[in-house]
Design an enzyme around this catalytic site. Structure first.
Site, short mmCIF file in Angstrom:
data_model
loop_
_atom_site.label_atom_id
_atom_site.label_comp_id
_atom_site.label_asym_id
_atom_site.label_seq_id
_atom_site.Cartn_x
_atom_site.Cartn_y
_atom_site.Cartn_z
N LYS A 35 35.18 43.23 44.11
CA LYS A 35 36.03 42.68 43.34
C LYS A 35 37.35 43.13 43.57
O LYS A 35 37.70 44.29 43.98
CB LYS A 35 35.60 42.90 41.80
N ASP A 62 39.68 38.63 41.34
CA ASP A 62 39.91 38.80 39.92
C ASP A 62 41.30 38.96 39.39
O ASP A 62 41.82 39.98 39.16
CB ASP A 62 39.07 40.18 39.33
N LYS A 64 42.52 36.57 36.97
CA LYS A 64 42.67 36.04 35.51
C LYS A 64 43.90 34.93 35.34
O LYS A 64 44.67 35.38 34.39
CB LYS A 64 42.70 37.20 34.50
N LEU A 65 43.82 34.13 35.93
CA LEU A 65 45.08 33.19 35.92
C LEU A 65 45.27 32.57 34.33
O LEU A 65 44.15 32.29 33.83
CB LEU A 65 45.08 31.96 36.79
N HIS A 66 46.29 32.53 33.91
CA HIS A 66 46.51 31.94 32.53
C HIS A 66 48.10 31.40 32.71
O HIS A 66 48.89 32.01 32.48
CB HIS A 66 46.44 33.01 31.46
N ASP A 67 48.34 30.07 32.62
CA ASP A 67 49.53 29.34 32.63
C ASP A 67 49.53 27.73 32.17
O ASP A 67 48.27 27.54 31.94
CB ASP A 67 50.25 29.61 33.91
N PRO A 69 48.82 23.84 32.73
CA PRO A 69 47.58 23.42 33.88
C PRO A 69 48.18 23.13 35.23
O PRO A 69 47.55 23.66 36.09
CB PRO A 69 47.27 22.11 32.93
N ASN A 70 49.35 22.63 35.23
CA ASN A 70 49.93 22.27 36.62
C ASN A 70 50.25 23.62 37.48
O ASN A 70 49.72 23.55 38.78
CB ASN A 70 51.20 21.56 36.65
N THR A 122 36.69 43.16 27.87
CA THR A 122 35.63 44.29 27.40
C THR A 122 36.20 45.34 26.76
O THR A 122 35.62 46.29 25.95
CB THR A 122 34.48 44.75 28.58
N GLN A 193 36.52 51.25 28.11
CA GLN A 193 35.71 50.20 27.84
C GLN A 193 35.00 50.24 26.09
O GLN A 193 34.83 51.45 25.83
CB GLN A 193 34.67 49.89 28.68
N ARG A 214 34.20 52.64 38.06
CA ARG A 214 34.12 54.15 38.24
C ARG A 214 32.89 54.61 38.48
O ARG A 214 32.85 55.57 39.07
CB ARG A 214 34.97 54.51 37.12
#
Length: 236
Positions: A35, A62, A64-67, A69-70, A122, A193, A214
């Site tokens: 990863k 990894d 983690k896209l977040h915006d 939609p376009n 997590t 975690q 780890r």
């Protein structure tokens, strides 16, 4: 979708550190699935992905896209050219964002990497989710709904705690993939975690892929720790 594997989180600050780590596995018959997360990708850029791929490893990118939609659609179109095997976004971005991501990630020939939605991190406890994020539902109900949204949007699965993998399977079907970080050996520390499980219990609980950082990367013998993880999770 078939598969299932142990994925090593390459949480290193530089390419040099990554290559030094991967060199330990050069004589292994099984090339570890790895990863590449934000720390490494932002430090080294797309070239680190190309180099690791050239060494024969499968890659979970990894980020983690977040915006809107376009924006996510265009970003996923860029990532689709990196030949990674798996990538992800935040389910909280809505079904519309997730559908746009699938469109962007799909190459002209119709192929694309596996696409996953992160349900809840997590490191997030139910109490903190409710108090700080004002999500009043329980953790299981929230993860279940986010997974159902991801399936409706056409994604392949979710990233979730191993504690919720079973309920995701119940809600979305056996073919809907569960990728679970928060894995620790029975004799390992939990670190930061909040929701953790051993490799064997994760397998029995419904995890298709486990992400281990780890307990392998900081082990005195990383190759032995990886082999232990594969044996506990896959029985190999």
């Amino acid at each position: 979708m078939s598969g299932g594997d142990v994925i090593i989180a390459l949480d290193f600050p530089s390419a040099e550190a990554v290559y030094a780590f991967l060199d330990k596995f050069e004589n292994e018959a099984r090339k570890p699935y790895v990863k590449v997360g934000m720390e490494l990708f932002y430090a080294e850029g797309p070239q680190i992905v190309r180099e690791i791929k050239a060494r024969g490893h499968k890659i979970f990118l990894d980020l983690k896209l977040h915006d809107i939609p376009n924006t996510v659609k265009k970003a996923m179109a860029s990532l689709s050219r990196l030949d990674v095997d798996m990538t992800n976004l935040h389910a909280a971005g809505t079904i519309d964002m997730m559908r746009a991501a699938v469109e962007g990630l799909t190459r002209p020939d119709g192929t694309r990497p596996m696409l996953l939605a992160v349900t809840q991190l997590t490191s997030t406890s139910e109490e903190r989710m409710q108090r700080e994020l004002l999500i009043n539902a329980s953790m299981p109900d929230t993860v279940k709904k986010y997974a159902q949204n991801a399936k409706e949007a056409g994604l392949d699965g979710v990233v979730c705690s191993p504690l919720e993998a079973g309920l995701v399977k119940e809600a979305c079907g056996a073919a809907f993939q569960t990728v679970t970080p928060g894995i620790r050996f029975a004799d390992s520390a939990a670190d930061d975690q909040a929701r953790v499980m051993t490799p064997e219990k994760a397998r029995l609980g419904g995890s298709d892929y486990i992400v281990v950082g780890r307990p392998i990367t900081q082990a005195a013998d990383p190759v032995a720790a990886y082999r232990r993880c594969v044996k506990e999770f896959l029985g190999e």
